[in-house]
Write a protein that holds these residues in place. Structure first.
Motif, PDB file in Angstrom:
ATOM      1  N   GLU A 370       0.826  -1.204   0.000  1.00 11.33           N
ATOM      2  CA  GLU A 370       0.000   0.000   0.000  1.00 11.33           C
ATOM      3  C   GLU A 370       0.860   1.254   0.000  1.00 11.33           C
ATOM      4  O   GLU A 370       0.531   2.250  -0.651  1.00 11.33           O
ATOM      5  CB  GLU A 370      -0.935  -0.013   1.211  1.00 11.33           C
ATOM      6  CG  GLU A 370      -2.053  -1.028   1.120  1.00 11.33           C
ATOM      7  CD  GLU A 370      -2.900  -0.860  -0.125  1.00 11.33           C
ATOM      8  OE1 GLU A 370      -3.272   0.293  -0.448  1.00 11.33           O
ATOM      9  OE2 GLU A 370      -3.182  -1.868  -0.795  1.00 11.33           O
ATOM     10  N   GLU A 371       1.968   1.207   0.720  1.00 20.19           N
ATOM     11  CA  GLU A 371       2.857   2.368   0.791  1.00 20.19           C
ATOM     12  C   GLU A 371       3.683   2.517  -0.482  1.00 20.19           C
ATOM     13  O   GLU A 371       4.040   3.640  -0.869  1.00 20.19           O
ATOM     14  CB  GLU A 371       3.785   2.233   1.996  1.00 20.19           C
ATOM     15  CG  GLU A 371       3.063   2.326   3.342  1.00 20.19           C
ATOM     16  CD  GLU A 371       3.991   2.060   4.519  1.00 20.19           C
ATOM     17  OE1 GLU A 371       5.125   1.560   4.279  1.00 20.19           O
ATOM     18  OE2 GLU A 371       3.590   2.337   5.662  1.00 20.19           O
ATOM     19  N   LYS A 372       3.988   1.393  -1.140  1.00 23.79           N
ATOM     20  CA  LYS A 372       4.800   1.412  -2.357  1.00 23.79           C
ATOM     21  C   LYS A 372       4.109   0.587  -3.434  1.00 23.79           C
ATOM     22  O   LYS A 372       4.499  -0.553  -3.730  1.00 23.79           O
ATOM     23  CB  LYS A 372       6.199   0.879  -2.065  1.00 23.79           C
ATOM     24  CG  LYS A 372       6.978   1.735  -1.074  1.00 23.79           C
ATOM     25  CD  LYS A 372       8.407   1.254  -0.894  1.00 23.79           C
ATOM     26  CE  LYS A 372       9.176   2.170   0.052  1.00 23.79           C
ATOM     27  NZ  LYS A 372      10.588   1.737   0.231  1.00 23.79           N
ATOM     28  N   PRO A 373       3.083   1.143  -4.050  1.00 21.04           N
ATOM     29  CA  PRO A 373       2.287   0.381  -5.022  1.00 21.04           C
ATOM     30  C   PRO A 373       3.048  -0.051  -6.269  1.00 21.04           C
ATOM     31  O   PRO A 373       2.550  -0.904  -7.017  1.00 21.04           O
ATOM     32  CB  PRO A 373       1.151   1.342  -5.372  1.00 21.04           C
ATOM     33  CG  PRO A 373       1.647   2.704  -5.008  1.00 21.04           C
ATOM     34  CD  PRO A 373       2.553   2.504  -3.829  1.00 21.04           C
ATOM     35  N   VAL A 374       4.250   0.487  -6.491  1.00 23.63           N
ATOM     36  CA  VAL A 374       5.030   0.055  -7.657  1.00 23.63           C
ATOM     37  C   VAL A 374       5.383  -1.426  -7.578  1.00 23.63           C
ATOM     38  O   VAL A 374       5.709  -2.054  -8.589  1.00 23.63           O
ATOM     39  CB  VAL A 374       6.326   0.884  -7.815  1.00 23.63           C
ATOM     40  CG1 VAL A 374       6.012   2.299  -8.246  1.00 23.63           C
ATOM     41  CG2 VAL A 374       7.154   0.867  -6.538  1.00 23.63           C
ATOM     42  N   TYR A 375       5.328  -2.003  -6.383  1.00 22.08           N
ATOM     43  CA  TYR A 375       5.651  -3.410  -6.215  1.00 22.08           C
ATOM     44  C   TYR A 375       4.479  -4.333  -6.535  1.00 22.08           C
ATOM     45  O   TYR A 375       4.620  -5.559  -6.514  1.00 22.08           O
ATOM     46  CB  TYR A 375       6.118  -3.674  -4.780  1.00 22.08           C
ATOM     47  CG  TYR A 375       7.514  -3.177  -4.482  1.00 22.08           C
ATOM     48  CD1 TYR A 375       8.618  -4.011  -4.598  1.00 22.08           C
ATOM     49  CD2 TYR A 375       7.736  -1.858  -4.089  1.00 22.08           C
ATOM     50  CE1 TYR A 375       9.894  -3.563  -4.323  1.00 22.08           C
ATOM     51  CE2 TYR A 375       9.015  -1.391  -3.814  1.00 22.08           C
ATOM     52  CZ  TYR A 375      10.093  -2.249  -3.932  1.00 22.08           C
ATOM     53  OH  TYR A 375      11.361  -1.787  -3.663  1.00 22.08           O
ATOM     54  N   LYS A 376       3.310  -3.777  -6.820  1.00 22.03           N
ATOM     55  CA  LYS A 376       2.112  -4.594  -7.001  1.00 22.03           C
ATOM     56  C   LYS A 376       2.011  -5.230  -8.385  1.00 22.03           C
ATOM     57  O   LYS A 376       1.413  -6.299  -8.541  1.00 22.03           O
ATOM     58  CB  LYS A 376       0.848  -3.749  -6.767  1.00 22.03           C
ATOM     59  CG  LYS A 376       0.590  -3.356  -5.320  1.00 22.03           C
ATOM     60  CD  LYS A 376      -0.728  -2.580  -5.224  1.00 22.03           C
ATOM     61  CE  LYS A 376      -1.061  -2.207  -3.802  1.00 22.03           C
ATOM     62  NZ  LYS A 376      -2.353  -1.471  -3.705  1.00 22.03           N
TER      63      LYS A 376
END
Length: 434
Positions: A370-376
């Motif tokens: 949620e804090e770093k959505p680039v990982y999704k």
């Protein structure tokens, strides 16, 4: 792609250390695996010493090995860093095999699963799993498939897995009048968007020119197959393959929207804002994100005709020792490395994927996403994951270099895509014949 990136401090997965009574084991084994010692062999007064070959080294590996060694007194692991990525491991394995001194546990590149089975005789893991009642139910099925041999035996467990994703600079999209919430979703769109983004001294897109792994993703997404249905010839010169290569070469030679950059250079260029989009491994997040001074976003790998295929990069953990006591020790250490908690730790550090649903559902991991959505993005395409194709035959491991060399010739304008892939097929077929 050759997925692996020396110096990324990549991966290491996780799981419960049975000797410490964590969740991976159901208790004392009822029977020893075939070809291995009873678990009681780990009760010897002197610890069993094993070597763990890996391509990463550094603080992360050292800390994990030290943590394991300190947690019990039955096994002592020595981490051995091998240079030149997974190719370096394969070369060293061949030397050690000739000397009959194979390492105990190895992070073996997914490109070399067939080699590990046919030449190195990696130890099947089901006997250990069944004996311990080890719960495998929460591993992603597509990831477990990565460690199976041609007979369906599980010879490796996923260890730092990646897929190709799309990185993009949302600030560049805004400057070009494009909607940053709508990156290209298809390879039909991708070249046109790259042309629009090529402005103000930067290129619109990048794909590494040494992109053998990405080649498989692109050509299979385009509907191709790495081998013919009868398994006798390669599919490198198929229409789908040529079209996939042309899609990239046209961006370089016709549209002038893509520079010629190798794998690590593409990460640097993306981080500096020299390119607006990048198709490459999710594991690059560990390099790009810390230095990117712009609105960095990610999206799933583009589709073609509604289809998306993403071969997995990274490695499997494999046991090569034939010594029963060392097999037991290696299995115990393997369970430690693939523990869900450590899987979360590695993913947060590197961008590599967790390999289990329990790790993905972990509150710490969910908060991180949620804090770093680039990982999704990589998790949105997990159902499209396939093994990195291993070509058959004693020369099969050399086919990837043939593919890379011929595609580079096309990218540099020395050959047409048709000429390049016809030559690649000719050379590859000569190698894979028995």
């Amino acid at each position: 792609m050759r997925k692996t990136i020396t110096g990324l401090l990549l991966l290491l997965l996780s799981i419960a250390l049975a000797a410490c009574g964590t969740s991976g084991s159901s208790g004392a084994p009822s029977a020893a695996p075939s070809g291995s010692a009873d678990a009681a062999s780990l009760q010897a007064s002197e610890p069993v010493e094993i070597e763990f070959w890996n391509i990463w080294g550094g603080e992360l590996i050292d800390s994990l090995v030290n943590e394991y060694n300190s947690s019990q007194n039955k096994v002592k692991v020595k981490a051995v860093f091998v240079q030149n990525s997974y190719e370096g491991i394969v070369e060293k394995l061949q030397v050690q095999a000739a000397a009959k001194k194979l390492p105990d546990i190895v992070s073996n590149g997914l490109l070399y699963t067939r080699f590990a089975n046919d030449v190195m005789h990696a130890v099947p893991l089901e006997p250990f799993i069944e004996r311990d009642g080890y719960d495998m139910s929460d591993f992603f099925p597509t990831m477990l498939n990565l460690g199976k041999n041609e007979q369906g035996q599980l010879i490796g467990l996923p260890y730092g897995i990646s897929t190709p994703i799309l990185y993009y600079n949302a600030d560049h999209f805004r400057a070009a009048g494009l909607d940053p919430d709508k990156p290209p979703q298809t390879w039909e769109e991708f070249p046109a968007v790259a042309k629009q983004l090529t402005r103000d001294g930067h290129y619109g897109a990048s794909v590494p020119i040494d992109f053998g792994w990405l080649y498989q993703a692109l050509m299979e997404t385009y509907g191709g197959s790495m081998m013919s249905a009868d398994g006798q010839t390669v599919g490198l010169d198929s229409e789908a393959s040529v079209n996939a290569v042309r899609a990239v070469t046209d961006m370089v030679n016709k549209d002038k929207s893509m520079p010629l950059l190798q794998l690590l250079q593409t990460f640097e260029s993306m981080a500096k804002g020299d390119v607006s989009m990048l198709a490459n491994t999710t594991a690059g997040l560990g390099q790009i994100l810390p230095t990117a001074q712009f609105d960095l976003r990610t999206a799933p790998f583009p589709t073609y005709g509604g289809k998306r295929i993403v071969p997995a990069g990274g490695a499997n953990l494999m046991i090569f020792t034939q010594d029963p006591a060392k097999q037991e020790a290696a299995w115990d250490f393997m369970k430690f490395l693939i523990d869900p908690q450590r899987s979360v730790q590695i993913s947060k550090s590197t961008g590599y994927m967790v390999s289990r649903q329990s790790a993905l559902d972990d509150p710490e991991m969910q908060k991180f996403l949620e804090e770093k959505p680039v990982y999704k993005a990589t998790y949105e395409q997990i159902d499209g994951m396939v093994p990195w194709f291993n070509f058959p035959g004693t020369g099969g491991t050399r086919v990837q270099k043939i593919i890379t060399d011929q595609i580079q010739a096309a990218l540099q304008g020395q050959k047409t895509p048709e000429e390049a892939m016809k030559e690649a097929a000719k050379q590859a077929n000569a190698l894979i014949q028995p």
